[in-house]
Design an enzyme around this catalytic site. Structure first.
Site, PDB file in Angstrom:
ATOM      1  CE  LYS A 265      -5.597  -2.222  22.364  1.00 56.27           C
ATOM      2  NZ  LYS A 265      -6.576  -1.336  22.990  1.00 56.27           N
TER       3      LYS A 265
ATOM      4  CG  ASN B 261       2.106  -1.220  10.961  1.00 55.86           C
ATOM      5  OD1 ASN B 261       1.958  -2.289  10.364  1.00 55.86           O
ATOM      6  ND2 ASN B 261       1.166  -0.300  11.032  1.00 55.86           N
TER       7      ASN B 261
ATOM      8  CB  SER C 231      -7.575  -0.113   7.176  1.00 57.87           C
ATOM      9  OG  SER C 231      -7.090  -0.330   8.468  1.00 57.87           O
TER      10      SER C 231
ATOM     11  CB  CYS D  91      -2.513  -4.507   6.465  1.00 56.47           C
ATOM     12  SG  CYS D  91      -1.868  -2.908   6.947  1.00 56.47           S
TER      13      CYS D  91
ATOM     14  CG  HIS E  81      -2.602  -6.749  10.381  1.00 55.13           C
ATOM     15  ND1 HIS E  81      -1.403  -6.410   9.802  1.00 55.13           N
ATOM     16  CD2 HIS E  81      -3.266  -5.571  10.578  1.00 55.13           C
ATOM     17  CE1 HIS E  81      -1.347  -5.106   9.642  1.00 55.13           C
ATOM     18  NE2 HIS E  81      -2.465  -4.573  10.108  1.00 55.13           N
TER      19      HIS E  81
ATOM     20  CB  THR F  95       1.634   2.085  15.016  1.00 55.93           C
ATOM     21  OG1 THR F  95       0.882   3.088  14.339  1.00 55.93           O
ATOM     22  CG2 THR F  95       1.149   1.997  16.444  1.00 55.93           C
TER      23      THR F  95
ATOM     24  CB  SER G 138      -8.371   1.757  12.925  1.00 53.17           C
ATOM     25  OG  SER G 138      -7.564   0.792  12.370  1.00 53.17           O
TER      26      SER G 138
ATOM     27  CD  GLU H 277      -1.287  -0.271   3.680  1.00 54.21           C
ATOM     28  OE1 GLU H 277      -2.027   0.696   3.901  1.00 54.21           O
ATOM     29  OE2 GLU H 277      -1.301  -1.321   4.342  1.00 54.21           O
TER      30      GLU H 277
HETATM   31  N1  COA Z   1       1.905   2.883  30.730  1.00 57.83           N
HETATM   32  C1  COA Z   1       1.321   1.793  30.219  1.00 57.83           C
HETATM   33  N2  COA Z   1       0.298   1.839  29.310  1.00 57.83           N
HETATM   34  C2  COA Z   1      -0.114   3.051  28.924  1.00 57.83           C
HETATM   35  C3  COA Z   1       0.445   4.238  29.414  1.00 57.83           C
HETATM   36  C4  COA Z   1       1.496   4.128  30.372  1.00 57.83           C
HETATM   37  N3  COA Z   1       2.105   5.196  30.894  1.00 57.83           N
HETATM   38  N4  COA Z   1      -0.186   5.284  28.840  1.00 57.83           N
HETATM   39  C5  COA Z   1      -1.116   4.763  28.014  1.00 57.83           C
HETATM   40  N5  COA Z   1      -1.086   3.427  28.056  1.00 57.83           N
HETATM   41  C6  COA Z   1      -1.911   2.454  27.300  1.00 57.83           C
HETATM   42  C7  COA Z   1      -3.385   2.836  27.233  1.00 57.83           C
HETATM   43  O1  COA Z   1      -4.055   2.469  28.411  1.00 57.83           O
HETATM   44  C8  COA Z   1      -3.813   2.039  25.997  1.00 57.83           C
HETATM   45  O2  COA Z   1      -3.966   0.696  26.376  1.00 57.83           O
HETATM   46  P1  COA Z   1      -5.324  -0.114  25.968  1.00 57.83           P
HETATM   47  O3  COA Z   1      -5.445   0.042  24.482  1.00 57.83           O
HETATM   48  O4  COA Z   1      -5.054  -1.490  26.412  1.00 57.83           O
HETATM   49  O5  COA Z   1      -6.432   0.583  26.670  1.00 57.83           O
HETATM   50  C9  COA Z   1      -2.571   2.088  25.107  1.00 57.83           C
HETATM   51  O6  COA Z   1      -1.483   2.471  25.949  1.00 57.83           O
HETATM   52  C10 COA Z   1      -2.684   3.089  23.962  1.00 57.83           C
HETATM   53  O7  COA Z   1      -3.100   4.307  24.517  1.00 57.83           O
HETATM   54  P2  COA Z   1      -4.160   5.241  23.790  1.00 57.83           P
HETATM   55  O8  COA Z   1      -4.399   6.438  24.628  1.00 57.83           O
HETATM   56  O9  COA Z   1      -5.344   4.429  23.364  1.00 57.83           O
HETATM   57  O10 COA Z   1      -3.279   5.650  22.526  1.00 57.83           O
HETATM   58  P3  COA Z   1      -3.551   6.649  21.365  1.00 57.83           P
HETATM   59  O11 COA Z   1      -4.844   7.348  21.503  1.00 57.83           O
HETATM   60  O12 COA Z   1      -2.322   7.457  21.252  1.00 57.83           O
HETATM   61  O13 COA Z   1      -3.699   5.692  20.055  1.00 57.83           O
HETATM   62  C11 COA Z   1      -3.270   3.996  18.416  1.00 57.83           C
HETATM   63  C12 COA Z   1      -3.000   4.501  19.852  1.00 57.83           C
HETATM   64  C13 COA Z   1      -2.601   2.663  18.243  1.00 57.83           C
HETATM   65  C14 COA Z   1      -4.755   3.795  18.187  1.00 57.83           C
HETATM   66  C15 COA Z   1      -2.666   4.992  17.427  1.00 57.83           C
HETATM   67  O14 COA Z   1      -1.307   4.841  17.532  1.00 57.83           O
HETATM   68  C16 COA Z   1      -3.091   4.802  15.996  1.00 57.83           C
HETATM   69  O15 COA Z   1      -3.946   5.509  15.518  1.00 57.83           O
HETATM   70  N6  COA Z   1      -2.465   3.834  15.251  1.00 57.83           N
HETATM   71  C17 COA Z   1      -2.729   3.586  13.855  1.00 57.83           C
HETATM   72  C18 COA Z   1      -3.960   2.758  13.562  1.00 57.83           C
HETATM   73  C19 COA Z   1      -3.858   1.327  13.877  1.00 57.83           C
HETATM   74  O16 COA Z   1      -2.789   0.823  14.131  1.00 57.83           O
HETATM   75  N7  COA Z   1      -5.001   0.639  13.852  1.00 57.83           N
HETATM   76  C20 COA Z   1      -5.052  -0.759  14.218  1.00 57.83           C
HETATM   77  C21 COA Z   1      -5.810  -1.590  13.286  1.00 57.83           C
HETATM   78  S1  COA Z   1      -4.976  -1.892  11.753  1.00 57.83           S
END
Ligand code: COA
Length: 395
Positions: free
Chosen positions: A242, A276, A309, A111, A233, A152, A201, A79
């Site tokens: 999760k 990733n 996605s 992906c 994936h 990521t 996502s 992609e």
């Molecule tokens: N210590 C330990 N864990 C911590 C922490 C700390 N100090 N601070 C935050 N965390 C944990 C959160 O509790 C959360 O855990 P959970 O998901 O089990 O609840 C995790 O870290 C991520 O935190 P969050 O606030 O949800 O992160 P974010 O809003 O910055 O977004 C992604 C994370 C992955 C969604 C973001 O990076 C993203 O958009 N990625 C691209 C899309 C993607 O990968 N999609 C997946 C499907 S292909």
């Protein structure tokens, strides 16, 4: 006829970013990256590596002369391709010196691309039992500096040879799959950076897994007890967990839960330190399981969950073959990963901002710093110049 994975190879660039250092630079608690999303290192592609070179390097040491003669189809899943028209498969076909009597093309569905390629390859081998198919999964994941998805990112490629009587894994036929038109992650043709609705996502990934798993169970009559491990994936290593955990806790025995969770850890060892790699992520996870778990019993069943996605998801399965370890290059892969060079946040940001000319001008790149055999050596008249240092040939 039994068809499946005969060989699997991997390549990640020389450079990596330490996730703790990135977190500190962004004012984020490092545990969020290492524990919260489960990433320790992120592979960074220098300007001398693109999706073509990553894939060619992944396949380079994999193929012997017999493979090269038998491969009559090259499918490139990506992609983050380099051209809107010409496929990356054609470049790799030339760089590897494959027989010209072949079909080569690129496919895209986020992906999911490489999984589509593997399913297509199975069909091709079913019709042409003596043929082998080279499936390439190669991407450079870029969300942008300081973006929510920055942690990521990653870069790398997996190459797979699909054939009859495969020596690693026979792919079974009762796949379960699903398509749904959603906007969780996309990249319009005018943008180098992906757009993503991160939370949505994550939710869709989990929903897709639940749905295809249920569909698979109904089709096959099988459940967790029939699996040695499930590979996912892995955009980040917490993601698969999760999706797996709620279903596993509901349906699996204590023994199933222990086996699945232990093997999940084996399956993410490489992803944790590469990051990733989009369409190659599931296959990097499979490689991690194959190489980091001491032994997978002959005949044991492995499940694979693919998610792209947009979105397409698929759950499919494979049966381990006797002596599969002889097909692996575990020592070379682990040595390469541990001998990469750590770069600073400043160097990462400067690499991130580097661009190739878009006005047809000529640029020569310094390929000496890049230890890869196959590199992007420059550009001239809007054409990329590739070089294989081993042969000093270019195209
Ligand atoms: N210590 C330990 N864990 C911590 C922490 C700390 N100090 N601070 C935050 N965390 C944990 C959160 O509790 C959360 O855990 P959970 O998901 O089990 O609840 C995790 O870290 C991520 O935190 P969050 O606030 O949800 O992160 P974010 O809003 O910055 O977004 C992604 C994370 C992955 C969604 C973001 O990076 C993203 O958009 N990625 C691209 C899309 C993607 O990968 N999609 C997946 C499907 S292909």
């Amino acid at each position: 006829m039994e068809i499946g994975i005969d060989k699997i190879g991997f390549y990640a660039p020389d450079l990596y970013m330490d996730m703790r250092e990135l977190a500190v630079a962004r004012g984020i608690e490092p545990d969020k990256f290492t524990i919260g999303i489960g990433q320790e290192k992120m592979a960074i592609a220098p300007i001398t590596q693109d999706t073509v070179t990553l894939a060619a390097n992944a396949a380079l040491n994999l193929l012997d002369e017999k493979d090269k003669e038998a491969i009559d189809l090259v499918i490139f899943g990506t992609e983050t391709g380099i051209d809107q028209s010409k496929s990356a498969a054609v470049y790799v076909h030339e760089l590897l010196g494959l027989d010209p009597v072949a079909r080569s093309f690129e496919i895209k569905q986020a992906c999911y691309g490489a999984t589509a390629g593997i399913q297509m390859a199975k069909g091709h081998v079913a019709l042409n039992p003596d043929s082998k198919v080279l499936v390439l999964a190669s991407d450079i994941a870029k969300y942008g500096l300081n973006s929510p998805g920055e942690s990521t990112q990653g870069a790398g490629a997996v190459a797979l040879v699909i054939s009859a009587n495969p020596k690693i894994m026979v792919l079974e036929n009762n796949s379960a799959y699903l398509t749904s038109d959603i906007m969780d992650f996309w990249r319009p043709t005018y943008s180098d950076m992906a757009f993503v609705d991160g939370k949505f996502s994550n939710e869709q990934y989990i929903l897709f897994f639940e749905t295809v798993w249920k569909q698979y169970k109904a089709k096959s009559g099988l459940g967790f007890k029939d699996f040695e491990a499930l590979c996912f994936h892995v955009p980040y290593t917490k993601m698969g967990l999760k999706a797996l955990k709620p279903v596993l806790e509901e349906e699996g025995t204590t023994e199933d839960q222990k086996r699945m969770l232990e093997n999940y850890q084996k399956s993410i060892q490489y992803n944790k330190i590469v990051g990733n790699i989009y369409t190659g992520s599931l296959y990097l996870s499979l490689l991690s399981l194959l190489e980091q778990k001491e032994e997978l019993k002959e005949g044991s069943r492995i499940g694979l969950f693919s998610y792209g996605s947009g979105a397409v998801g698929e759950f499919f399965t494979g049966i381990m073959q006797p002596g599969y370890q002889t097909q692996l290059n575990t020592i070379q892969n682990t040595d390469r990963l541990s001998s990469r060079r750590k770069i600073s946040v400043e160097e990462y940001e400067s690499i991130f901002k580097q661009e190739l000319p878009v006005d047809g001008s000529t640029i020569e790149l310094d390929i000496e710093k890049d230890s890869a055999a196959i590199c992007l050596a420059g550009m001239s008249e809007n054409k990329r110049q590739y070089i294989n240092k081993r042969t000093y040939g270019s195209n």
